[in-house]
Enzyme design. Structure first.
Site, PDB file in Angstrom:
ATOM      1  CB  SER A 105       0.523 -32.892   5.589  1.00  0.00           C
ATOM      2  OG  SER A 105       0.058 -32.447   6.684  1.00  0.00           O
ATOM      3  CG  PHE A 162       9.679 -27.385   8.487  1.00  0.00           C
ATOM      4  CD1 PHE A 162       9.902 -26.042   9.195  1.00  0.00           C
ATOM      5  CD2 PHE A 162       8.159 -27.723   8.281  1.00  0.00           C
ATOM      6  CE1 PHE A 162       9.074 -25.162   9.288  1.00  0.00           C
ATOM      7  CE2 PHE A 162       7.402 -26.668   8.761  1.00  0.00           C
ATOM      8  CZ  PHE A 162       7.711 -25.506   9.083  1.00  0.00           C
ATOM      9  NE  ARG A 192       0.790 -30.617   1.630  1.00  0.00           N
ATOM     10  CZ  ARG A 192       0.044 -30.155   2.540  1.00  0.00           C
ATOM     11  NH1 ARG A 192      -0.920 -31.286   2.955  1.00  0.00           N
ATOM     12  NH2 ARG A 192      -0.120 -29.068   2.840  1.00  0.00           N
ATOM     13  CD  GLU A 195      11.186 -30.764  11.757  1.00  0.00           C
ATOM     14  OE1 GLU A 195      11.683 -30.515  12.823  1.00  0.00           O
ATOM     15  OE2 GLU A 195       9.731 -30.629  11.585  1.00  0.00           O
TER      16      GLU A 195
END
Lengths: 297, 321
Positions: free
Chosen positions: B43, B89, B174, B64
């Site tokens: 990602s 997260f 992103r 995480e």
């Protein structure tokens, strides 16, 4: 291990117990029993295994001990003071406002403490990060991480148990202080961990189970762990919370205790007598104790 | 210095590309840089980095909490860790690890929390942090960056490499935003950028709302309303001097953010104003709601993160002057 070395380490462990008890008794309350359960391990690590320079605490190639069960600070402080990282007198400042020795280990306050811990489960991850940094930088140092068994309730610990074998961290030994107790009762009553050794093996850790109060067993297990390549090692130490002071061992709930002056006196007496008896054995065998800061005081 | 090139057009390069190419360059030019991800390398565009540098790019799996404390340990070991996962997260999922092992223990880590707020789009409410800045702002000495465009994103990623203290939290989409800055623009951490001067009101915006603020200022200029636009990309530490200056010079402020109006840019600016130079203020942002699924445009509409709503609030604020 020859008897002389064993005796010297036992004597060092006894000193750590004595100074730990004195520290907490001086304050009147604290995490004393869980500190006493790791005293023998600390004696072996700091008395014979770790490559350290107390006069240069940040020496880049030093071996590292992360007390992930950060509430065992008093045991760590006694050990570090005896090794000369800071004056013995600091021990009487435990947990007082402005102290360099807070209840839980703090790397920014105490010389010789490499990682802050206390919020359980984080010390193991940070210790693994340090070990990984050693690999990246090509530093041949060991990282020793001490986990409480109650601490293993934290999910993060199991994340870390997955992480270390994945990244082949064979420069790490994790010790589980399996004293079978946590704050609210036994580990079985609160959140049963079952057989930690079986679980760790299933996570692909090289795993040993020993008597955590047996100096020779601790030492040999560490040597065996160092011989393992390509995966991390775990040593499950069967211990007693409060080890060395029967009265504390027998308390049902003993994670954080208050010490009356009577209890302090009785405890100190027990430990001092044991220490004196051990000193006598050392003299009989003509064994020189491990040098400590007390020699200079 | 920075040069503003805003003309309403989108950036050509998406932030995933900016991130992956910048990380590749940082790892290849500084032996102390290491990268961690929590099973989101595909990602974040860092699969190639992982394959090429497996000795310094670590996939931590979907862990995480462990990742953030491992990153703290890497920092303690003298390295310069960057850690990425989606914004929720990277903040609330592992808040204590960031707070204690990185912040309190002073082991600086550079955290990229991607897809903040409505940028989480079709991942929906579970993935949509309207509170990440609030959480990170509450960590003592932390730095919080809300990124306006890719030029700024790359500059911040490179700049924080040598940070020797403080959690460094960077939130950015992103995808592509409106193009704001000319390539090669330079910024200053802790200083807001005046993108357009004006005398009637100041819009202090951050992140994806900077482009909207510019659009609103252009639109209202046609009515003779002069709006100053500030890109407050460093939400913490806030450029209090600039906030006060804008209050003094324009007399009224509207903040605009892709975040809950509780705990984010608006609240930071409000506190700075009340304590130093009180003038009317309206906070434009998400009004104490959870996220949901939708396209970014649909979500902007649903939460009022639009130029139209901002225009409405600007008009309302002007009346309070």
């Amino acid at each position: 291990m020859d008897t002389r070395k064993e005796l010297a380490l036992k004597f060092f462990a006894s000193q750590i117990r004595l100074e730990t008890f004195r520290q907490v008794a001086n304050l009147g309350f604290g995490h004393l029993p869980g500190s006493l359960s790791v005293a023998d391990l600390l004696a072996v690590l700091y008395g014979s295994k770790m490559n350290i320079r107390p006069e240069e605490p940040n020496w880049p190639e030093r071996d590292i001990m992360v007390m992930s069960k950060g509430h065992a600070g008093p045991a760590v402080y006694s050990t570090l003071a005896l090794k000369g990282y800071f004056p013995m007198s600091w021990l009487m400042t435990l947990n007082k406002l402005g102290t360099r020795l807070p209840s839980h280990c703090d790397r920014l306050l105490t010389p010789g403490v490499d990682m802050t811990a206390g919020s359980l489960g984080q010390g193991i991850s940070a210790g693994l990060g340090l070990a990984l940094a050693h690999k990246v930088k090509g530093i041949d140092a060991k990282t020793y991480i001490v986990l409480g068994d109650g601490e293993c309730n934290e999910g993060e610990v199991w994340e870390a148990f997955l992480f270390a074998p994945q990244h082949k961290l064979d420069n790490v030994i994790v010790f589980i202080d399996r004293n079978l107790k946590q704050l609210d009762g036994t580990t079985a009553e609160v959140l049963s961990l079952g057989d930690m050794a079986v679980k760790l093996e299933a996570f692909n850790w090289h795993t040993q189970t020993i008597d955590g109060h047996d100096i020779v067993a601790i030492s040999e297990a560490i040597d065996a762990a160092h011989a393992v390549k390509g995966r991390p090692s775990a040593i499950v130490m069967n211990t007693i919370k409060g080890a060395g002071v029967k009265e504390l061992e027998e308390m049902e709930i003993n994670h954080h205790i208050r010490l009356s002056s009577d209890m302090s006196e009785r405890g100190m007496k027990v430990l001092e007598e044991a220490h004196a008896a051990l000193a006598e054995v050392l003299r009989e065998h003509n064994v020189t104790p491990i040098p400590t800061a007390l020699d200079r005081e | 210095m920075y040069k503003v090139i805003y003309d309403g057009s989108r950036e050509k390069k998406d932030h995933k590309t900016v991130f992956s190419s910048t990380m590749m360059d940082l790892i290849e030019t500084d032996p102390d840089v290491v990268y961690l991800d929590a099973d989101l390398m595909n990602s974040s565009g860092t699969m190639a980095l992982w394959k090429k540098h497996p000795d310094r790019a670590f996939n931590c799996g979907i862990c995480e909490a462990n990742m953030m404390a491992v990153a703290a340990g890497l920092s303690l070991g003298g390295l310069k860790p960057y850690a990425h996962t989606f914004g929720p997260f990277a903040s609330r999922r592992c808040y204590d690890q960031v707070f204690i092992s990185q912040g309190y223990a002073d082991n600086p880590v550079r955290i990229y929390g991607s897809d903040p707020g409505v940028c989480a789009a079709f991942n929906g409410g579970t993935h949509m942090p309207f509170e990440d800045m609030a959480l990170m702002r509450a960590i003592p000495q932390a730095y919080v960056f809300d990124i306006a465009d890719g030029v700024q994103f790359e500059w911040v990623l490179r700049k924080v490499k040598d940070a020797d203290s403080g959690v460094q939290y960077i939130r950015s989409t992103r995808k592509n935003n409106a193009a704001i800055y000319a390539p090669g623009s330079e910024f200053e951490i802790g200083k807001g950028n005046i993108l357009r001067d004006g005398t009637d009101l100041t819009i202090i915006a951050s992140g994806i709302m900077v482009g909207d603020a510019m659009a609103v200022a252009e639109y209202l200029a046609k009515e003779g309303i002069s709006i100053r636009v500030v890109d407050m990309f460093t939400v913490k530490p806030l450029d209090v001097d600039l906030v006060v200056k804008c209050a003094q010079e324009t007399g009224v402020i509207v903040t605009s953010e892709n975040h809950n109006i509780i705990g984010g840019l608006g609240e930071a600016v409000a506190a700075a104003l009340v304590e130093n130079y009180p003038v009317p203020l309206i906070r434009h942002g998400v009004e104490d709601r959870f996220g949901q699924v939708g396209s970014v445009d649909e979500l902007r509409e649903a939460y009022g993160l639009t130029p139209e709503r901002l225009t409405e609030l600007v008009r309302k604020a002007l009346k309070r002057k």
